[in-house]
Design a protein around this motif. Structure first.
Motif, PDB file in Angstrom:
ATOM      1  N   ALA A  91       8.034 -52.860  31.063  1.00 52.49           N
ATOM      2  CA  ALA A  91       7.910 -53.675  32.275  1.00 52.49           C
ATOM      3  C   ALA A  91       6.984 -53.000  33.281  1.00 52.49           C
ATOM      4  N   ALA A  92       6.658 -53.758  34.323  1.00 51.61           N
ATOM      5  CA  ALA A  92       5.855 -53.272  35.463  1.00 51.61           C
ATOM      6  C   ALA A  92       4.456 -52.827  35.040  1.00 51.61           C
ATOM      7  N   LEU A  93       3.812 -53.637  34.190  1.00 47.73           N
ATOM      8  CA  LEU A  93       2.470 -53.299  33.719  1.00 47.73           C
ATOM      9  C   LEU A  93       1.371 -53.714  34.688  1.00 47.73           C
ATOM     10  N   TYR A  94       1.632 -54.682  35.554  1.00 49.04           N
ATOM     11  CA  TYR A  94       0.560 -55.372  36.254  1.00 49.04           C
ATOM     12  C   TYR A  94       0.392 -54.918  37.699  1.00 49.04           C
TER      13      TYR A  94
ATOM     14  N   GLY B 255      -0.609 -49.642  37.791  1.00 52.29           N
ATOM     15  CA  GLY B 255      -0.656 -50.950  37.139  1.00 52.29           C
ATOM     16  C   GLY B 255      -2.049 -51.290  36.639  1.00 52.29           C
ATOM     17  N   TRP B 256      -2.102 -52.221  35.682  1.00 56.64           N
ATOM     18  CA  TRP B 256      -3.368 -52.653  35.101  1.00 56.64           C
ATOM     19  C   TRP B 256      -3.888 -53.893  35.811  1.00 56.64           C
ATOM     20  N   ASP B 257      -5.205 -53.969  35.945  1.00 59.40           N
ATOM     21  CA  ASP B 257      -5.831 -55.155  36.541  1.00 59.40           C
ATOM     22  C   ASP B 257      -5.957 -56.283  35.519  1.00 59.40           C
ATOM     23  N   LEU B 258      -6.019 -55.908  34.245  1.00 60.75           N
ATOM     24  CA  LEU B 258      -6.177 -56.892  33.179  1.00 60.75           C
ATOM     25  C   LEU B 258      -5.474 -56.356  31.934  1.00 60.75           C
ATOM     26  N   VAL B 259      -4.602 -57.181  31.347  1.00 59.40           N
ATOM     27  CA  VAL B 259      -3.933 -56.842  30.091  1.00 59.40           C
ATOM     28  C   VAL B 259      -4.319 -57.900  29.060  1.00 59.40           C
ATOM     29  N   ILE B 260      -4.856 -57.448  27.924  1.00 59.44           N
ATOM     30  CA  ILE B 260      -5.332 -58.345  26.872  1.00 59.44           C
ATOM     31  C   ILE B 260      -4.471 -58.157  25.635  1.00 59.44           C
ATOM     32  N   ASN B 261      -3.890 -59.233  25.145  1.00 60.97           N
ATOM     33  CA  ASN B 261      -3.116 -59.179  23.911  1.00 60.97           C
ATOM     34  C   ASN B 261      -4.032 -59.515  22.742  1.00 60.97           C
TER      35      ASN B 261
ATOM     36  N   ALA C 177       2.143 -60.723  36.436  1.00 55.52           N
ATOM     37  CA  ALA C 177       0.730 -61.088  36.371  1.00 55.52           C
ATOM     38  C   ALA C 177       0.468 -62.296  37.265  1.00 55.52           C
ATOM     39  N   ALA C 178      -0.593 -62.213  38.056  1.00 57.42           N
ATOM     40  CA  ALA C 178      -0.920 -63.324  38.954  1.00 57.42           C
ATOM     41  C   ALA C 178      -1.445 -64.533  38.187  1.00 57.42           C
TER      42      ALA C 178
ATOM     43  N   LEU D 202     -11.756 -44.165  27.881  1.00 57.02           N
ATOM     44  CA  LEU D 202     -10.985 -44.761  26.800  1.00 57.02           C
ATOM     45  C   LEU D 202      -9.913 -43.810  26.293  1.00 57.02           C
ATOM     46  N   ASP D 203      -8.667 -44.316  26.131  1.00 58.21           N
ATOM     47  CA  ASP D 203      -7.620 -43.539  25.486  1.00 58.21           C
ATOM     48  C   ASP D 203      -6.735 -44.468  24.669  1.00 58.21           C
ATOM     49  N   ALA D 204      -5.723 -43.902  23.996  1.00 54.81           N
ATOM     50  CA  ALA D 204      -4.898 -44.682  23.075  1.00 54.81           C
ATOM     51  C   ALA D 204      -3.470 -44.162  23.089  1.00 54.81           C
ATOM     52  N   THR D 205      -2.508 -45.070  22.812  1.00 51.33           N
ATOM     53  CA  THR D 205      -1.094 -44.715  22.859  1.00 51.33           C
ATOM     54  C   THR D 205      -0.281 -45.741  22.082  1.00 51.33           C
ATOM     55  N   GLY D 206       1.012 -45.471  21.952  1.00 52.56           N
ATOM     56  CA  GLY D 206       1.942 -46.475  21.442  1.00 52.56           C
ATOM     57  C   GLY D 206       2.336 -47.433  22.549  1.00 52.56           C
ATOM     58  N   LEU D 207       3.071 -48.490  22.201  1.00 55.89           N
ATOM     59  CA  LEU D 207       3.444 -49.487  23.208  1.00 55.89           C
ATOM     60  C   LEU D 207       4.287 -48.890  24.329  1.00 55.89           C
ATOM     61  N   ALA D 208       5.139 -47.931  23.994  1.00 56.65           N
ATOM     62  CA  ALA D 208       6.010 -47.343  25.018  1.00 56.65           C
ATOM     63  C   ALA D 208       5.215 -46.632  26.100  1.00 56.65           C
ATOM     64  N   GLY D 209       4.021 -46.159  25.769  1.00 53.67           N
ATOM     65  CA  GLY D 209       3.184 -45.469  26.745  1.00 53.67           C
ATOM     66  C   GLY D 209       2.130 -46.348  27.372  1.00 53.67           C
ATOM     67  N   ALA D 210       2.331 -47.665  27.347  1.00 47.81           N
ATOM     68  CA  ALA D 210       1.294 -48.591  27.804  1.00 47.81           C
ATOM     69  C   ALA D 210       1.115 -48.612  29.321  1.00 47.81           C
ATOM     70  N   GLY D 211       2.144 -48.250  30.066  1.00 48.12           N
ATOM     71  CA  GLY D 211       2.077 -48.412  31.519  1.00 48.12           C
ATOM     72  C   GLY D 211       1.345 -47.282  32.231  1.00 48.12           C
TER      73      GLY D 211
END
Length: 289
Positions: free
Chosen positions: A212-215, A191-197, A242-243, A178-187
């Motif tokens: 961009a390019a999160l997935y 890529g992520w297998d699952l992104v939850i809003n 995202a698929a 587990l870690d944490a960041t601001g939105l700019a450091g989200a990527g």
């Protein structure tokens, strides 16, 4: 002969007029043969504690808690919290037992149950959780328990994401995944297998300001909000690669099913209730004459 009044339950929030919880719990009751009344309680922003006290003093048996009161509900039930509520630091389900107020958090359980229904990646998955409010607090433990390999909290205000991480660690939830960041450091590079809003951005007809390019290939996106049409976050996710993209109606039903089980000792089938709510959403809104 005087008939006993039906068991009384409610959802409390501000605002609360939009809540579908009465519909869900009424369907669960019909399914399981329970007789109950389930209402909406609009609490003043400075009057949550009084609203809860009045409800139980009048014979109420259980409350669901929605925005913005989940942290206050946690404080009210602080002496009798479930392990899930203690870890989350937020409560969405209240009831009285042996004269004391008890609290649990069923949000994360409802989320994971719906993700499994959707065959979304969990075990061994890289997961990005967007938002650091009460919804994210409830999701952390169940997502980690589901076996995700990496979980990052990303929030518009980075300090809030770091605070959520610190709060989690203070509750004994230290985890190298587990870690944490601001939105700019989200990527991340792979890529992520699952992104939850877990933000309420879709209620304002907007998507989070994500890079961009999160997935990763085959990735899923999940918005805890829902609607008759794809949410802004869902549209953003599909445009970013995202698929599959899903809304949170199944989570709403899933967390309610867990609350129902806590209160009644019965576990309803969420699938027909979810289908009924989808039909409700697809029905054109009535226009006043």
């Amino acid at each position: 002969m005087t008939l006993a009044a039906p068991a009384r339950y409610a959802v409390v929030g501000n605002p609360v007029a939009h809540s579908r919880s009465p519909r869900i719990h009424t369907l669960f009751a019909a399914q399981t043969g329970k007789t109950l009344v389930y209402e909406k309680l609009a609490a003043p922003l400075d009057g949550f504690t009084a609203t809860v006290a009045d409800f139980f003093a009048a014979g109420g048996l259980g409350l669901n808690v929605t925005v913005p009161f989940k942290l206050e509900a946690h404080a009210l039930a602080a002496r009798h919290l479930s392990p899930r509520a203690r870890a989350a630091g937020a409560v969405n389900t209240l009831w009285r037992q042996d004269g004391a107020l008890h609290g649990c958090n069923t949000d994360g359980v409802g989320l994971v149950a719906d993700l499994k229904r959707l065959d979304a990646p969990l075990d061994g998955a890289r997961v990005l959780l967007v938002g650091a409010g009460g919804a994210s607090r409830g999701a952390l433990g169940p997502l980690l328990d589901a076996g995700c390999a990496r979980l990052r909290i990303a929030n518009r205000t980075e300090a809030r994401a770091l605070q959520l991480l610190a709060d989690w660690q203070a509750q004994g939830g230290s985890d190298t995944r587990l870690d944490a960041t601001g939105l700019a450091g989200a990527g991340i590079a792979q890529g992520w297998d699952l992104v939850i809003n877990a933000t309420a951005s879709s209620l304002a007809d907007a998507a989070p300001d994500l890079p961009a390019a999160l997935y990763a290939a085959g990735a899923h996106a999940y918005d805890m909000m829902y609607g008759a049409a794809p949410t802004p976050f869902m549209r953003q996710a599909r445009a970013d690669g995202a698929a599959q993209a899903h809304d949170g109606l199944g989570m709403l039903v899933g967390q309610a099913a867990e609350s129902f089980h806590i209160w009644h000792g019965l576990r309803p089938d969420p699938l027909p209730v979810l289908a009924a709510l989808r039909e409700d959403l697809a029905r054109p809104a009535e226009v006043p004459a």
